[in-house]
Design a protein around this motif. Structure first.
Motif, PDB file in Angstrom:
ATOM      1  N   GLY A 246      -0.848 -14.760   8.033  1.00 47.18           N
ATOM      2  CA  GLY A 246       0.428 -14.956   7.362  1.00 47.18           C
ATOM      3  C   GLY A 246       0.653 -14.075   6.148  1.00 47.18           C
ATOM      4  N   ILE A 247      -0.207 -13.099   5.923  1.00 44.45           N
ATOM      5  CA  ILE A 247      -0.040 -12.205   4.772  1.00 44.45           C
ATOM      6  C   ILE A 247       0.994 -11.137   5.110  1.00 44.45           C
ATOM      7  N   GLN A 248       2.013 -11.026   4.269  1.00 44.10           N
ATOM      8  CA  GLN A 248       3.027  -9.991   4.438  1.00 44.10           C
ATOM      9  C   GLN A 248       2.504  -8.693   3.841  1.00 44.10           C
ATOM     10  N   ILE A 249       2.623  -7.598   4.573  1.00 43.46           N
ATOM     11  CA  ILE A 249       2.153  -6.309   4.076  1.00 43.46           C
ATOM     12  C   ILE A 249       3.280  -5.294   4.195  1.00 43.46           C
ATOM     13  N   ALA A 250       3.450  -4.489   3.151  1.00 42.09           N
ATOM     14  CA  ALA A 250       4.489  -3.456   3.127  1.00 42.09           C
ATOM     15  C   ALA A 250       3.825  -2.120   2.820  1.00 42.09           C
ATOM     16  N   ILE A 251       3.969  -1.184   3.749  1.00 46.07           N
ATOM     17  CA  ILE A 251       3.420   0.159   3.557  1.00 46.07           C
ATOM     18  C   ILE A 251       4.536   1.050   3.034  1.00 46.07           C
ATOM     19  N   GLN A 252       4.363   1.552   1.818  1.00 48.09           N
ATOM     20  CA  GLN A 252       5.356   2.432   1.206  1.00 48.09           C
ATOM     21  C   GLN A 252       4.953   3.877   1.479  1.00 48.09           C
ATOM     22  N   LEU A 253       5.845   4.614   2.157  1.00 48.68           N
ATOM     23  CA  LEU A 253       5.563   6.005   2.512  1.00 48.68           C
ATOM     24  C   LEU A 253       6.173   6.936   1.467  1.00 48.68           C
ATOM     25  N   CYS A 254       5.443   7.970   1.081  1.00 53.60           N
ATOM     26  CA  CYS A 254       5.967   8.922   0.107  1.00 53.60           C
ATOM     27  C   CYS A 254       5.359  10.298   0.349  1.00 53.60           C
ATOM     28  N   SER A 255       5.902  11.295  -0.329  1.00 54.56           N
ATOM     29  CA  SER A 255       5.388  12.659  -0.203  1.00 54.56           C
ATOM     30  C   SER A 255       4.227  12.865  -1.164  1.00 54.56           C
TER      31      SER A 255
ATOM     32  N   PHE B 285       3.580  11.155  -5.220  1.00 52.50           N
ATOM     33  CA  PHE B 285       2.623  10.060  -5.047  1.00 52.50           C
ATOM     34  C   PHE B 285       2.282   9.402  -6.387  1.00 52.50           C
ATOM     35  N   ILE B 286       1.961  10.194  -7.396  1.00 53.35           N
ATOM     36  CA  ILE B 286       1.568   9.639  -8.700  1.00 53.35           C
ATOM     37  C   ILE B 286       2.728   8.878  -9.335  1.00 53.35           C
ATOM     38  N   ALA B 287       3.924   9.460  -9.269  1.00 54.19           N
ATOM     39  CA  ALA B 287       5.091   8.800  -9.853  1.00 54.19           C
ATOM     40  C   ALA B 287       5.374   7.469  -9.165  1.00 54.19           C
ATOM     41  N   ARG B 288       5.252   7.448  -7.838  1.00 54.49           N
ATOM     42  CA  ARG B 288       5.491   6.217  -7.088  1.00 54.49           C
ATOM     43  C   ARG B 288       4.379   5.195  -7.350  1.00 54.49           C
ATOM     44  N   LYS B 289       3.155   5.686  -7.503  1.00 57.17           N
ATOM     45  CA  LYS B 289       2.039   4.796  -7.812  1.00 57.17           C
ATOM     46  C   LYS B 289       2.265   4.119  -9.160  1.00 57.17           C
TER      47      LYS B 289
ATOM     48  N   ILE C 192       0.861  -1.185   0.000  1.00 56.01           N
ATOM     49  CA  ILE C 192       0.000   0.000   0.000  1.00 56.01           C
ATOM     50  C   ILE C 192       0.893   1.229   0.000  1.00 56.01           C
ATOM     51  N   LEU C 193       0.613   2.136  -0.905  1.00 61.21           N
ATOM     52  CA  LEU C 193       1.339   3.404  -0.988  1.00 61.21           C
ATOM     53  C   LEU C 193       0.514   4.472  -0.299  1.00 61.21           C
ATOM     54  N   THR C 194       1.139   5.260   0.569  1.00 60.02           N
ATOM     55  CA  THR C 194       0.390   6.298   1.287  1.00 60.02           C
ATOM     56  C   THR C 194       1.248   7.521   1.557  1.00 60.02           C
ATOM     57  N   THR C 195       0.582   8.664   1.648  1.00 62.60           N
ATOM     58  CA  THR C 195       1.264   9.922   2.012  1.00 62.60           C
ATOM     59  C   THR C 195       1.058  10.233   3.493  1.00 62.60           C
ATOM     60  N   ALA C 196       0.390   9.333   4.216  1.00 65.32           N
ATOM     61  CA  ALA C 196       0.140   9.546   5.645  1.00 65.32           C
ATOM     62  C   ALA C 196       1.450   9.515   6.439  1.00 65.32           C
ATOM     63  N   PRO C 197       1.517  10.223   7.572  1.00 71.50           N
ATOM     64  CA  PRO C 197       2.736  10.254   8.393  1.00 71.50           C
ATOM     65  C   PRO C 197       3.102   8.868   8.934  1.00 71.50           C
TER      66      PRO C 197
END
Length: 560
Positions: free
Chosen positions: A234-243, A247-251, A199-204
């Protein structure tokens, strides 16, 4: 309340564990038999009066008491006791193909091995060859199966994780309304198998960490711009933080394969550090037509997007009929009429009923006499349900030598024939190719079913020269199935472009064994979209009239 399948699973596991522990073999066989019969029951045991359960076919007094126990308590004490005294590694071995209870008992009780790692090491030292029942081929098969199992451990089918993924995305969007959040990575690309949820998010960062704790995620680790965690399942989750700015470029970059992104950057000068207003803007600035996230795999598509808009891919609503389904005449759950009426309710124009052929004795395959009876029954239903039509078909076993399961006269009595391999799956590429190529040349074969025989995360499928098989199907006008069952998705999407290039028709088929199985068409469509399948190249997108014309023309062509 436990359903029949859950109860049958408990009995099946109990029987296997009893055999591993060397308990009463007669009782273990009776429980295994009960498991088999319970799966075939036409009614739910939870809806059956307790006093009548013992009188059901294949149940008996002892099994009936255990069924009542499970329905009342939700568990089976005898099974729980056996599990408690069985090492976790032994329970895990039960998932390895080729290892039945007797062999596992030998591995545990005689070899003193209690986990996968030890067993794999023992295979490397040829220790299994010292014991009865373990030849060289068996040892190599066990080694390969363990490697395959361990490689896929912790991986999930897209269909298994989709609901959770969208729920997680919604939670992020609701909990952080001032920020932007979306799914990315493998789930965003709609891969068949998901190794982790991103999940990609701009949240702190601190607020994201707090949310994961509140949602009771485990093993939460924050490093730089990524927070990883694990669900109880057992699901691995990775939160990707960005500004906000990137956001659009990272998405965009998060929904590209590594190779696609590498070539895209070289071709366009795209940078993840730039601020884009939308993904469409990224393509516009690069003078490219839009490429959807689920098609950002093979970089060759970039050249196509430079030439003009990509041809629209198939959508779930483009499926006009159900091809490849089983009824209670073989191993399906429902009657043909129930299957047909469910199609009508869902707006489909036709149903291709394709029960198993006679060699599939384990699936109650149809004898020649039963085929004639079924055809008369279908004629009656078609008179009653018109203009809806039920097509007469069979999923005909491709035998070991490549021949089909019936005489030509019987095969010619069907509207269409789906030919599939179900037995003797352990083949060399040479053997598999000989077997399939011979079947493809038979004039009665309309569709080649689940080409490789793979089961995702369970069985890799037999080795094939895909191009040669596709070329043969194109030459002999044989349709290639995209089996839509989430555990098959066979033909793999990566071969769809080549098949379309060769002029092959494909067919998204659910291989439904109950009306609920029709829903799997959607997963077939999702997989097919990745390969760029169009509506025009999909047989199950034909209307009833179009399918009738196609079958008439094909029958005329192969006979001339």
């Amino acid at each position: 309340m436990m359903d029949n399948y859950a109860i049958a699973d408990q009995f099946s596991l109990l029987a296997k564990l009893m055999d591993i522990h060397g308990d009463n073999p007669f009782k273990s066989k009776s429980y295994a038999s009960a498991a088999f019969n319970i799966e075939k029951l036409p009614v739910q045991l939870s809806d059956t009066p307790a006093e009548k359960i013992a009188s059901l076919k294949g149940i008996g007094d002892s099994s009936a008491k255990k069924i009542v126990e499970m329905l009342e308590t939700g568990k089976l004490q005898q099974l729980d006791d056996l599990i408690a005294k069985t090492p976790a590694g032994i329970l895990e071995m039960m998932q390895i193909k080729g290892l039945g209870p007797k062999k596992i008992s030998t591995i545990w009780k005689e070899m003193g091995i209690e986990n996968m790692g030890e067993l794999l090491y023992a295979c490397g030292e040829n220790r299994l060859l010292l014991y009865k029942g373990f030849g060289e081929k068996t040892q190599e098969s066990v080694r390969q199966s363990i490697n395959f199992f361990m490689h896929n451990k912790g991986h999930f089918l897209y269909a298994e994780i989709e609901e959770f993924a969208f729920k997680a995305e919604t939670i992020f969007q609701e909990q952080f309304p001032k920020y932007r959040s979306c799914l990315t990575g493998e789930i965003g690309r709609q891969l068949n198998i998901i190794t982790k949820l991103e999940i990609l998010t701009t949240a702190p960062k601190n607020e994201v960490h707090d949310l994961l704790e509140r949602q009771e995620f485990q093993n939460i680790v924050a490093e730089d711009s990524t927070i990883t965690a694990t669900t109880s399942g057992g699901i691995q989750i990775a939160i990707q933080l960005c500004s906000e700015d990137n956001f659009i470029a990272r998405k965009f970059s998060g929904t590209c394969s590594e190779l696609f992104l590498e070539i895209f950057k070289k071709s366009t000068g795209f940078s993840e550090d730039r601020n884009y207003g939308s993904e469409e803007e990224i393509f516009q600035q690069s003078n490219l037509h839009f490429i959807a996230p689920n098609r950002r795999e093979d970089p060759e598509i970039i050249s196509a997007a430079l030439m003009g808009p990509l041809e629209p891919v198939i959508e779930p609503g483009d499926i006009k009929g159900i091809i490849h389904s089983h009824s209670n005449w073989s191993d399906g759950l429902h009657t043909i009429e129930i299957m047909a009426r469910a199609c009508i309710e869902k707006g489909y124009e036709y149903l291709v009923i394709s029960d198993h052929s006679r060699s599939a004795f384990y699936a109650n395959g149809l004898s020649a006499e039963r085929i004639a009876e079924q055809h008369l029954y279908i004629d009656e239903l078609n008179s009653k349900l018109a203009p809806f039509r039920i097509f007469k078909s069979i999923e005909c076993d491709i035998l070991t030598d490549g021949s089909l399961d019936y005489s030509d006269d019987i095969l010619n009595s069907f509207d269409l024939v789906i030919a599939s391999v179900h037995s003797n799956l352990k083949m060399t590429e040479e053997k598999a190719m000989q077997r399939l190529l011979k079947a493809i040349t038979h004039p009665a074969v309309t569709i080649l079913g689940h080409m490789t025989g793979r089961l995702l995360l369970s069985r890799p499928g037999y080795p094939l020269d895909h191009k040669m098989i596709i070329d043969a199907c194109a030459e002999h006008k044989v349709v290639i199935e995209i089996n839509a069952h989430p555990r098959r998705l066979d033909l793999d999407w990566s071969w769809i472009p080549y098949a379309m290039e060769k002029g092959c028709l494909l067919s998204i088929d659910p291989d439904a064994h109950a009306v609920e199985g029709y829903e799997d068409c959607r997963y077939g469509v999702i997989s097919a979209q990745k390969g760029g399948l169009t509506k025009a190249s999909n047989l199950s997108s034909f209307t009833r009239a179009e399918l009738e014309n196609y079958l008439t023309e094909r029958r005329s062509a192969v006979r001339n």
